[in-house]
Design an enzyme around this catalytic site. Structure first.
Site, PDB file in Angstrom:
ATOM      1  N   ARG A 321       0.802  -1.231   0.000  1.00 14.47           N
ATOM      2  CA  ARG A 321       0.000   0.000   0.000  1.00 14.47           C
ATOM      3  C   ARG A 321       0.831   1.276   0.000  1.00 14.47           C
ATOM      4  O   ARG A 321       0.479   2.255  -0.659  1.00 14.47           O
ATOM      5  CB  ARG A 321      -0.911  -0.012   1.220  1.00 14.47           C
ATOM      6  CG  ARG A 321      -1.963  -1.077   1.068  1.00 14.47           C
ATOM      7  CD  ARG A 321      -2.768  -1.260   2.315  1.00 14.47           C
ATOM      8  NE  ARG A 321      -3.789  -2.270   2.058  1.00 14.47           N
ATOM      9  CZ  ARG A 321      -4.584  -2.764   2.995  1.00 14.47           C
ATOM     10  NH1 ARG A 321      -4.478  -2.347   4.241  1.00 14.47           N
ATOM     11  NH2 ARG A 321      -5.473  -3.666   2.690  1.00 14.47           N
ATOM     12  N   HIS A 394      -5.496   5.225   6.724  1.00 16.52           N
ATOM     13  CA  HIS A 394      -6.203   3.965   6.884  1.00 16.52           C
ATOM     14  C   HIS A 394      -5.859   3.185   8.151  1.00 16.52           C
ATOM     15  O   HIS A 394      -6.712   2.535   8.745  1.00 16.52           O
ATOM     16  CB  HIS A 394      -5.892   3.102   5.666  1.00 16.52           C
ATOM     17  CG  HIS A 394      -6.589   1.784   5.636  1.00 16.52           C
ATOM     18  ND1 HIS A 394      -7.958   1.674   5.699  1.00 16.52           N
ATOM     19  CD2 HIS A 394      -6.119   0.514   5.570  1.00 16.52           C
ATOM     20  CE1 HIS A 394      -8.296   0.388   5.642  1.00 16.52           C
ATOM     21  NE2 HIS A 394      -7.200  -0.335   5.588  1.00 16.52           N
ATOM     22  N   GLU A 432      -5.001  -2.930  16.766  1.00 22.43           N
ATOM     23  CA  GLU A 432      -4.402  -1.745  16.147  1.00 22.43           C
ATOM     24  C   GLU A 432      -3.824  -0.796  17.193  1.00 22.43           C
ATOM     25  O   GLU A 432      -2.945   0.009  16.891  1.00 22.43           O
ATOM     26  CB  GLU A 432      -5.421  -1.007  15.261  1.00 22.43           C
ATOM     27  CG  GLU A 432      -4.750   0.027  14.351  1.00 22.43           C
ATOM     28  CD  GLU A 432      -5.701   0.727  13.389  1.00 22.43           C
ATOM     29  OE1 GLU A 432      -6.803   0.202  13.142  1.00 22.43           O
ATOM     30  OE2 GLU A 432      -5.334   1.801  12.885  1.00 22.43           O
TER      31      GLU A 432
END
Lengths: 677, 265
Positions: A321, A394, A432
Site C-alpha cells: 500500500r 487507513h 491496532e
C-alpha cells in the site's frame, strides 16, 4: 506468593479482568480468558457489534496453500517482514504466520460464511505484497463477518456462570459482563505504578466509576480521526491509548501511518475500496493524455496508462500500500495527470480503479459489499464504469509499545505474561492500538489476522500474569480507586465549566477540523522537515487554543460535546507524537517517506521509535525501556529483532522479490524434478 | 489531498440544507420533546451525517438560538455497522447513506426523528439493547468446543454459502423492528432480525445440532407466530436480507416441531 484463590478476592468478591474495546482483538482476548475460566468485564464505547473491525473488507491471510502454489507460514513471515520494511520484531510475526491457518479454520468452525471453492473448501484470493492466493474472505465484508462470529461466541459466554475452583457455578456472576457505551478515561495505578484497574464513564448517565481489575487490556483500535477524515470510524480517536501514554505507557512507531491507495473522497469520511478489488483483477490507470476528456469507457487500451503495472512489473497492481499510494500521489500531485474534470478543466486528485473487464456475476459473489458502497456513495455503477479513487489515511502501524518473550524456535512463547504487556505491569495492549507485527507498513489482510492472533496471545498472557499476582486488585485499599474516580470527576467537571461565561471561545469540532486539515495535508504520504516544523507549531497553537474551548453542551445526559472535547484533547497529544516522530526520522522506510532522505538508513534508523510523555507539549524519545513484571525486571531497547529474515532492500519491480521461495507460479515439471533431485 | 478539500470548499455555493430535527433531552424528560430547525452549508455529495456534523460546528437554530449540538449514534459511516439508524423524511434508514441531493434536491426541509420503537435516550439516540438480548434468547451462535486447533469446519457448497452470507449481513440496525406493525407497546413480538438469525444458524451443519433449542425459543410468547405478514421489514432492510423468506422458513420449522416434535421425545 500467589493469592489463595484465583476466583475470589480475600473479601470474597469475584476477581475480574477488564478488557476495553470489543473489536476483533478485544473479543478474541475475552474468549481466550473465558476459556481459561477468567471472569471479564468488557467495556466498549459502542455496542461491540458496531466496532470498527466491521469495516474491514478484503479478508484474512493464512498460508493454507490450497491452490498448490507452495505457500507456507515461512513465506508469509518473510513477506510480512519485507513488506514492513524491516521495522517489525520478527518473533511475533513468526508466531502469527504459523498460527494463521489454525485461526482461519477456527473462524470457519464458528460459522463464518467464507467463500468456497467448487469442492466446498475455503477459497483464497490474492492481496498486496505477495504472489500467492493467501487471503480467505467472506464476500467483501470479511471484517463484519469475523466480528460477528467472535461477538456471537462472547455473547454465549455472557450467558455462562463463573465457576469456582471446584467447578461449582457462582450464582449471579456471569463470565462476561458487558458495559457498552462506556468511555475509557484512564488506568488506575497503585503506588508501585502497577495497573490495578481503570476509570470509565457511562455515556448515557455520565456516571464516572472505577473498575478494580487484576489486569486491564486495551483493545481500543487506531487513531485515524486525528487526520480529520480517514477510512476509519468516527470512534477511532485514539483517546484510550493517548490517555495511558500520558500516564507513562510508551508509544512506539507513531509516525508510521498507513495511507490506503484507494478510497472514495467524501465530506464526512473517506470510504475504503478494498485492496481485494485489485486482488480480484482490478487495474489502476489514468489516461495517457492528461487532457483526454473522453468517458473512461471510450478510452481504448492503448491510450491508458496502467502506471502501477508499468512501474512495478513484478507485482503490478498488488504492490504494498505505501508504494501504491505514493505512485498515485506522484501521478496526480507531481505530474498533474489525475482524471480530468471536464466541467472545471482541472485534473482532479483521482485515478481510475477499473473492474469493468470482469464478469458481473463473478464480481457480485466476491466484491458486492464494496461495489455497493461505491454505488451508494459515489452514485455511479462500478460494474459498468471505472471507479474514481484517491489515497486516504487507513491504519496506524504504530501504537502502544508491547513486549514479547521469545521461545527456543524464535517464535512467541505461549503464555508468557510479557506477551502484549505494555511497560506498565498489569496493562496490556492488543490489536491496532499496539505497535507490533507490521513494522513500517502493513500488508493487506494482515490486520484481521494480527488482531485475532494478538488476542490469542494476550488472553493466556493475562491469565498467567493474574495467576502469579500476590493480591487481587479488590484487596487493595479502596482509597486508590476513590482517588482515581475523584481525579476523573474533577477533570470532567472542568470540561463542563471551562470558559462558560467567556465570549470568543473555541468550538472543539472546528478545532478538530483544523488539526485534521493540517495533519492530512502535511503529515501523510510525503513528509518534509520544514513543513513538519510548521505542523508542530500548529499543534502548539491548537494546544493553546484548546484551553479556550467552551463545551458546547451542558447536559447531564449523553453529553457528546464534553466527550468529544476530551477526545480532542487526547488527539492533540497523539498528533504530536506522530508529527514529532516523523520530524525526527530522517530516512524513508515503508509508509514514512521523506523525499529529502530518499533511502532507508538501517545503520541509524533500523530501530523502534519509543515515545514517552513528559508533560504538556513535550515528548521524550528514549532508546531503552525497563519495567518490572512478576517480580522480574525487564530491560528492552529500541533494537529491532531481525533474527529470522535478513534485512534487504525492497524491490517490487521483480516478481518474487519479497520472499526467496515465492514466485507464486504453479511449479512446472522441470522445477518439480529439480526439487526432487 | 489538500486539493480535494479546497475544491469542496470552493464549490460551496450559498445553498443551504434545511434540517428539522426532533429532540428530547433525556428519557425521563418527555416534556422536553420538541422540533428544532437548522440551516447548514451544503457540501458536494453531502449525507445527513455531514449535515449533522455541521450542526456540531455551528449549533445555532434558524431562530438564532444557541443550543447544544444534536446527539446521535454513528460509527462506520458506510452502512455496515448499523449505528446511525433514524427516521428521515418518515422512512427509517441509516443517516450515512441518506444523501442530501436525493432527499432535498431543491432545498426542501429534511425531517429527522429518532426511531419510535425503542426508548429514546437523548435526541436521536435510542436504546436498542433489546435486540442484543434477543440474540441471547434465540442462541444465535455455534456451540463451539473451543478455539484450540481442531482442523477446518464442515465443507460447504458454493450454493449454500451464497445463501447463508446475505443472511449473515444483518447489522442489528433496528430498521425492520421500526417498520413492523407487530412490534409495538402492547406486543412482545421478537421481530424479524432475531428470526433471521435462527434461520442462519439452523442452516449451518454444526448450528443445526442445536436447531430445536432455537425453534423452542421462537415457539414461546412473542415468537414467530406473532408475525402479521405485513412484509414491511423486507422493504426497509438496508442489506436487502430476505426477511420474509426467513420468517416463513422458521415458521414452517416451528410448525413441524409442534406437530411432530413429541414423537421424537
Amino acid at each position: 506468593m500467589a493469592a489463595k484463590s484465583t476466583i475470589y478476592s480475600e473479601g470474597g468478591k469475584v476477581r475480574r479482568v477488564v478488557v476495553v474495546g470489543g473489536g476483533l482483538a478485544g473479543l478474541m482476548t475475552v474468549i481466550k480468558l473465558c476459556e481459561a475460566k477468567v471472569p471479564v468485564d468488557l467495556l466498549s464505547l459502542v455496542p461491540v457489534k458496531r466496532s470498527h473491525s466491521v469495516c474491514a473488507q478484503g479478508g484474512i491471510n493464512a498460508s493454507v496453500n490450497t491452490k498448490g502454489e507452495g505457500d507456507s507460514p515461512q513465506v508469509h513471515l518473510e513477506e510480512t517482514a519485507y513488506g514492513g520494511d524491516f521495522l517489525a520484531d520478527q518473533p511475533p510475526i513468526k508466531g502469527m504466520a504459523e498460527a494463521a491457518p489454525g485461526i482461519v479454520f477456527m473462524l470457519d468452525r464458528m460459522g463464518v460464511p467464507f467463500n468456497r471453492t467448487p469442492e466446498g473448501l475455503l477459497d483464497f484470493r490474492r492481496f498486496g505484497g505477495t504472489l500467492f492466493h493467501r487471503t480467505a474472505f467472506a464476500g467483501a465484508t470479511t471484517g463484519q463477518q469475523l466480528l460477528y462470529a467472535l461477538d456471537e461466541q462472547v455473547r454465549r459466554f455472557e450467558t455462562m456462570d463463573v465457576t469456582d475452583e471446584h467447578g461449582v457455578a457462582i450464582p449471579g456472576e456471569k463470565l462476561v459482563r458487558k458495559f457498552e457505551f462506556w468511555d475509557f478515561l484512564s488506568a488506575v495505578l497503585d503506588d508501585s505504578g502497577t495497573c490495578v484497574g481503570c476509570v470509565a464513564q457511562d455515556m448515557k448517565t455520565m456516571q464516572i466509576k472505577s473498575f478494580p481489575a487484576d489486569a486491564v487490556v486495551l483493545a481500543t483500535g487506531g487513531n485515524g480521526i486525528i487526520f480529520g477524515r480517514a477510512t476509519l470510524s468516527v470512534i477511532c480517536t485514539g483517546t484510550a491509548a493517548a490517555s495511558v501514554y500520558q500516564q507513562g505507557a510508551c508509544y512506539a512507531n507513531g509516525e508510521f501511518i498507513q495511507v490506503h491507495p484507494t478510497a472514495i473522497p467524501g465530506a464526512d469520511k473517506l470510504r475504503l475500496i478494498s485492496e481485494s478489488a485489485r486482488g480480484e483483477g482490478g487495474r489502476v490507470w489514468v489516461p495517457k493524455d492528461k487532457k483526454d476528456a473522453r468517458h473512461p469507457r471510450e478510452i481504448p487500451e492503448k491510450d491508458r496508462d496502467y502506471f502501477l503495472e508499468r512501474m512495478y512489473p513484478g507485482y503490478g497492481n498488488l504492490v504494498p500500500r505505501d508504494i501504491a499510494s505514493r505512485a498515485i500521489f506522484k501521478t496526480c500531485f507531481h505530474e498533474g495527470r489525475g482524471i480530468l474534470n471536464s466541467k472545471t478543466g482541472k485534473n482532479e486528485n483521482e485515478v481510475y480503479l477499473d473492474l469493468t473487464h470482469k464478469d458481473e456475476s463473478f464480481l457480485r459473489s466476491k466484491l458486492a459489499g464494496i461495489l455497493e458502497i461505491y454505488e451508494k456513495f459515489a452514485g455511479t455503477d462500478p460494474y459498468k464504469n471505472p471507479m474514481k479513487v484517491f489515497p486516504a489515511v487507513h491504519y496506524s502501524m504504530g501504537g502502544l509499545w508491547v513486549d514479547y518473550e521469545k521461545d527456543a524456535r524464535g517464535s512467541l512463547k505461549t503464555g508468557s505474561p510479557r506477551n502484549h504487556s505494555t511497560n506498565i505491569a498489569g496493562l496490556y495492549a492488543v490489536g491496532e492500538s499496539d505497535f507490533a507485527y507490521h513494522g513500517a507498513n502493513r500488508l493487506g489482510a494482515n490486520s484481521l489476522l494480527s488482531c485475532i492472533y494478538g488476542g490469542m496471545a494476550t488472553g493466556p498472557s493475562v491469565a498467567t500474569y493474574r495467576k502469579n499476582l500476590e493480591k487481587s486488585a479488590l484487596d487493595l485499599p479502596r482509597s486508590i480507586f476513590e482517588k482515581a474516580e475523584k481525579r476523573e470527576q474533577e477533570k470532567y467537571e472542568g470540561i463542563l465549566k471551562m470558559n462558560q461565561d467567556k465570549s470568543n471561545t473555541e468550538n472543539p469540532y472546528r478545532l478538530h477540523q483544523e488539526l485534521g486539515d493540517t495533519m492530512l495535508r502535511d503529515c501523510t504520504i510525503e513528509r518534509d522537515n520544514k513543513t513538519l516544523d510548521k505542523v508542530l507549531e500548529k499543534i502548539t497553537e491548537l494546544d493553546e487554543r484548546a484551553k479556550n474551548i467552551k463545551c458546547p453542551d451542558d447536559s447531564p445526559r449523553t453529553n457528546q460535546g464534553a466527550q468529544f472535547t476530551r477526545h480532542f484533547q487526547n488527539m492533540l497529544v497523539l498528533a504530536r507524537v506522530v508529527a514529532q516522530g516523523a520530524r525526527n526520522r530522517d530516512e524513508s522506510r515503508g509508509a514514512h517517506y521523506k523525499p529529502a532522505f530518499e533511502k532507508r538508513n538501517d545503520a541509524d534508523w533500523m530501530r523502534t521509535t519509543l515515545a514517552m510523555h513528559k508533560g504538556v507539549g513535550k515528548v521524550e524519545y528514549v532508546r531503552q525501556l525497563s519495567y518490572t513484571i512478576g517480580g522480574k525486571s525487564i530491560e528492552r531497547t529500541d533494537a529491532v529483532d531481525v533474527s529470522l529474515v535478513a534485512p534487504r532492500e525492497r524491490k517490487y519491480e521483480q516478481a518474487g522479490a519479497a520472499s526467496a521461495a515465492a514466485t507464486g507460479k504453479l511449479p512446472d515439471n522441470k522445477t518439480q524434478d529439480a526439487q526432487k533431485a | 489531498m489538500a486539493d480535494t478539500e479546497k475544491s469542496a470548499k470552493e464549490a460551496t455555493p450559498s445553498r443551504l440544507v434545511h434540517l428539522k430535527i426532533r429532540r428530547q433531552d433525556a428519557a425521563d424528560k418527555p416534556d422536553s420533546k420538541r422540533w428544532e430547525e437548522f440551516k447548514v452549508p451544503y457540501l458536494p455529495n453531502m449525507n445527513v451525517i455531514s449535515a449533522l456534523q455541521q450542526v456540531q460546528k455551528f449549533p445555532k437554530t434558524t431562530d438564532g438560538k444557541e443550543v447544544a449540538p444534536v446527539c446521535w449514534e454513528a460509527v462506520c459511516l458506510e452502512e455496515v455497522c448499523g449505528a446511525c439508524s433514524m427516521v428521515i423524511n418518515g422512512r427509517v434508514r441509516q443517516a450515512c447513506s441518506a444523501l442530501v441531493d436525493q432527499l432535498a434536491p431543491n432545498g426542501e426541509p429534511i425531517t429527522i426523528e429518532p426511531m419510535s420503537k425503542f426508548p429514546v435516550v437523548r435526541d436521536l439516540v435510542v436504546d436498542r439493547a433489546r435486540m442484543f438480548n434477543d440474540l441471547k434468547r434465540v442462541k444465535a451462535w455455534i456451540d463451539l468446543d473451543g478455539t484450540h486447533e481442531l482442523g477446518p469446519g464442515p465443507r460447504e457448497s458454493q450454493e449454500q454459502q451464497q445463501e447463508r452470507y446475505p443472511l449473515s449481513r444483518c447489522m442489528t440496525c433496528g430498521c425492520c423492528l421500526e417498520a413492523c406493525p407487530q412490534v409495538n407497546d402492547s406486543s412482545n413480538f421478537i421481530g424479524p432480525a432475531a428470526i433471521n438469525q435462527v434461520r442462519l444458524f439452523n442452516m449451518h451443519p454444526s448450528g443445526a445440532m442445536h436447531k430445536n433449542q432455537r425453534l423452542d425459543a421462537l415457539m414461546a410468547e412473542g415468537g414467530v407466530a406473532d408475525c402479521g405478514k405485513a412484509q414491511n421489514c423486507v422493504e426497509v432492510c438496508p442489506k436487502e436480507i430476505p426477511l420474509v423468506d426467513s420468517i416463513s422458513v422458521v415458521a414452517r420449522d416451528t410448525t413441524k416441531r409442534l406437530l411432530f416434535g413429541w414423537l421424537l421425545k
